[in-house]
Design a protein around this motif. Structure first.
Motif, mmCIF file in Angstrom:
data_model
loop_
_atom_site.group_PDB
_atom_site.id
_atom_site.type_symbol
_atom_site.label_atom_id
_atom_site.label_comp_id
_atom_site.label_asym_id
_atom_site.label_seq_id
_atom_site.Cartn_x
_atom_site.Cartn_y
_atom_site.Cartn_z
ATOM 1 N N LEU A 61 -3.939 13.726 3.152
ATOM 2 C CA LEU A 61 -5.270 14.326 3.189
ATOM 3 C C LEU A 61 -5.743 14.384 4.636
ATOM 4 O O LEU A 61 -5.599 13.407 5.381
ATOM 5 C CB LEU A 61 -6.240 13.526 2.330
ATOM 6 C CG LEU A 61 -5.814 13.357 0.863
ATOM 7 C CD1 LEU A 61 -6.870 12.572 0.101
ATOM 8 C CD2 LEU A 61 -5.573 14.698 0.208
ATOM 9 N N GLY A 62 -6.320 15.512 5.027
ATOM 10 C CA GLY A 62 -6.662 15.773 6.426
ATOM 11 C C GLY A 62 -7.431 14.684 7.131
ATOM 12 O O GLY A 62 -6.965 14.111 8.109
ATOM 13 N N SER A 63 -8.618 14.354 6.684
ATOM 14 C CA SER A 63 -9.436 13.368 7.385
ATOM 15 C C SER A 63 -9.132 11.940 6.941
ATOM 16 O O SER A 63 -9.680 10.991 7.484
ATOM 17 C CB SER A 63 -10.917 13.667 7.170
ATOM 18 O OG SER A 63 -11.239 13.539 5.798
ATOM 19 N N ARG A 64 -8.258 11.777 5.960
ATOM 20 C CA ARG A 64 -7.858 10.453 5.464
ATOM 21 C C ARG A 64 -6.332 10.369 5.449
ATOM 22 O O ARG A 64 -5.711 10.430 4.386
ATOM 23 C CB ARG A 64 -8.410 10.202 4.055
ATOM 24 C CG ARG A 64 -9.899 10.298 3.900
ATOM 25 C CD ARG A 64 -10.589 9.143 4.549
ATOM 26 N NE ARG A 64 -10.134 7.904 3.950
ATOM 27 C CZ ARG A 64 -10.897 6.871 3.750
ATOM 28 N NH1 ARG A 64 -12.150 6.914 4.109
ATOM 29 N NH2 ARG A 64 -10.415 5.781 3.220
ATOM 30 N N PRO A 65 -5.684 10.230 6.599
ATOM 31 C CA PRO A 65 -4.214 10.260 6.630
ATOM 32 C C PRO A 65 -3.553 9.126 5.876
ATOM 33 O O PRO A 65 -2.381 9.214 5.526
ATOM 34 C CB PRO A 65 -3.880 10.203 8.126
ATOM 35 C CG PRO A 65 -5.105 9.688 8.787
ATOM 36 C CD PRO A 65 -6.274 10.060 7.925
ATOM 37 N N GLU A 66 -4.282 8.036 5.591
ATOM 38 C CA GLU A 66 -3.680 6.954 4.821
ATOM 39 C C GLU A 66 -3.550 7.326 3.345
ATOM 40 O O GLU A 66 -2.783 6.720 2.617
ATOM 41 C CB GLU A 66 -4.491 5.651 4.965
ATOM 42 C CG GLU A 66 -5.824 5.656 4.243
ATOM 43 C CD GLU A 66 -6.966 6.306 5.021
ATOM 44 O OE1 GLU A 66 -8.104 6.191 4.562
ATOM 45 O OE2 GLU A 66 -6.722 6.926 6.061
ATOM 46 N N ALA A 67 -4.302 8.327 2.908
ATOM 47 C CA ALA A 67 -4.250 8.777 1.519
ATOM 48 C C ALA A 67 -3.209 9.879 1.382
ATOM 49 O O ALA A 67 -3.220 10.851 2.127
ATOM 50 C CB ALA A 67 -5.611 9.285 1.071
ATOM 51 N N MET A 91 3.494 5.664 -1.601
ATOM 52 C CA MET A 91 2.927 5.700 -2.945
ATOM 53 C C MET A 91 1.914 6.846 -3.058
ATOM 54 O O MET A 91 1.077 7.039 -2.182
ATOM 55 C CB MET A 91 2.226 4.385 -3.267
ATOM 56 C CG MET A 91 1.742 4.313 -4.704
ATOM 57 S SD MET A 91 0.994 2.738 -5.125
ATOM 58 C CE MET A 91 -0.506 2.827 -4.190
ATOM 59 N N CYS A 92 2.001 7.580 -4.154
ATOM 60 C CA CYS A 92 1.032 8.635 -4.455
ATOM 61 C C CYS A 92 -0.263 7.978 -4.908
ATOM 62 O O CYS A 92 -0.254 7.122 -5.788
ATOM 63 C CB CYS A 92 1.573 9.548 -5.552
ATOM 64 S SG CYS A 92 0.379 10.780 -6.143
ATOM 65 N N TRP A 93 -1.378 8.379 -4.334
ATOM 66 C CA TRP A 93 -2.669 7.813 -4.688
ATOM 67 C C TRP A 93 -3.161 8.333 -6.024
ATOM 68 O O TRP A 93 -4.144 7.836 -6.555
ATOM 69 C CB TRP A 93 -3.689 8.126 -3.598
ATOM 70 C CG TRP A 93 -3.590 7.217 -2.414
ATOM 71 C CD1 TRP A 93 -2.458 6.722 -1.841
ATOM 72 C CD2 TRP A 93 -4.680 6.697 -1.662
ATOM 73 N NE1 TRP A 93 -2.762 5.935 -0.774
ATOM 74 C CE2 TRP A 93 -4.138 5.906 -0.635
ATOM 75 C CE3 TRP A 93 -6.047 6.841 -1.741
ATOM 76 C CZ2 TRP A 93 -4.923 5.252 0.286
ATOM 77 C CZ3 TRP A 93 -6.826 6.192 -0.802
ATOM 78 C CH2 TRP A 93 -6.261 5.394 0.191
ATOM 79 N N CYS A 94 -2.510 9.310 -6.607
ATOM 80 C CA CYS A 94 -2.934 9.871 -7.892
ATOM 81 C C CYS A 94 -2.158 9.224 -9.045
ATOM 82 O O CYS A 94 -2.741 8.626 -9.937
ATOM 83 C CB CYS A 94 -2.754 11.379 -7.881
ATOM 84 S SG CYS A 94 -3.331 12.218 -9.350
ATOM 85 N N CYS A 95 -0.828 9.322 -9.027
ATOM 86 C CA CYS A 95 -0.017 8.830 -10.144
ATOM 87 C C CYS A 95 0.570 7.450 -9.911
ATOM 88 O O CYS A 95 1.023 6.812 -10.847
ATOM 89 C CB CYS A 95 1.102 9.823 -10.454
ATOM 90 S SG CYS A 95 2.359 9.961 -9.153
ATOM 91 N N GLY A 96 0.591 6.982 -8.664
ATOM 92 C CA GLY A 96 1.084 5.654 -8.359
ATOM 93 C C GLY A 96 2.587 5.538 -8.173
ATOM 94 O O GLY A 96 3.087 4.464 -7.869
ATOM 95 N N ARG A 97 3.325 6.628 -8.338
ATOM 96 C CA ARG A 97 4.780 6.576 -8.142
ATOM 97 C C ARG A 97 5.091 6.621 -6.646
ATOM 98 O O ARG A 97 4.254 7.018 -5.839
ATOM 99 C CB ARG A 97 5.456 7.741 -8.855
ATOM 100 C CG ARG A 97 5.279 7.660 -10.357
ATOM 101 C CD ARG A 97 5.994 8.760 -11.073
ATOM 102 N NE ARG A 97 5.753 10.042 -10.420
ATOM 103 C CZ ARG A 97 5.937 11.215 -10.979
ATOM 104 N NH1 ARG A 97 6.372 11.295 -12.202
ATOM 105 N NH2 ARG A 97 5.693 12.342 -10.328
ATOM 106 N N ASP A 136 0.818 -1.209 0.000
ATOM 107 C CA ASP A 136 0.000 0.000 0.000
ATOM 108 C C ASP A 136 0.851 1.257 0.000
ATOM 109 O O ASP A 136 0.441 2.293 -0.508
ATOM 110 C CB ASP A 136 -0.913 0.040 1.232
ATOM 111 C CG ASP A 136 -1.964 -1.050 1.208
ATOM 112 O OD1 ASP A 136 -2.383 -1.449 2.296
ATOM 113 O OD2 ASP A 136 -2.348 -1.484 0.105
ATOM 114 N N THR A 137 2.010 1.192 0.630
ATOM 115 C CA THR A 137 2.780 2.402 0.862
ATOM 116 C C THR A 137 3.938 2.588 -0.092
ATOM 117 O O THR A 137 4.591 3.606 -0.065
ATOM 118 C CB THR A 137 3.333 2.410 2.298
ATOM 119 O OG1 THR A 137 4.163 1.270 2.463
ATOM 120 C CG2 THR A 137 2.208 2.407 3.306
ATOM 121 N N GLY A 138 4.252 1.634 -0.928
ATOM 122 C CA GLY A 138 5.374 1.772 -1.846
ATOM 123 C C GLY A 138 6.325 0.608 -1.683
ATOM 124 O O GLY A 138 5.954 -0.468 -1.231
#
Length: 99
Positions: A30-36, A14-20, A5-7
């Motif tokens: 992200l504030g209320s979603r620290p895993e993201a 890992m970036c949740w947008c580009c996957g790198r 999940d983390t790289g």
């Protein structure tokens, strides 16, 4: 979270947008979603897309202006003019101050 999940390791995320994968210092949580987490480059892209979407909601001149700025920005980036000494700083100023 697992390593998948983390790289590639505990220090890489890992970036949740580009996957790198990036070090934790290169990720915005992200504030209320620290895993993201989203990398710094993707946050800029998301901000530009959000500004266009907000302008669409206003309609009229604001929407037209946002589209014109976005088309110009895309044209500069497609031609790599952003790497020129005078154009790069100007484009960064536009990204900060215009829709």
């Amino acid at each position: 979270m697992t390593a998948a999940d983390t790289g590639s390791g505990p220090e890489q995320q890992m970036c949740w947008c580009c996957g790198r994968t990036f070090p934790e210092s290169g990720i915005i949580r992200l504030g209320s979603r620290p895993e993201a987490g989203v990398c710094l480059n993707c946050t800029i892209s998301l901000r530009q897309r959000a500004r266009v979407r907000a302008a669409e909601g206003r309609g009229g001149l604001a929407h037209w202006g946002a589209q014109a700025v976005n088309r110009g920005r895309q044209g500069v980036m497609a031609r790599n003019w952003n790497r020129l000494p005078a154009v790069g700083p100007a484009l960064r100023w536009i990204n900060r101050h215009l829709p």
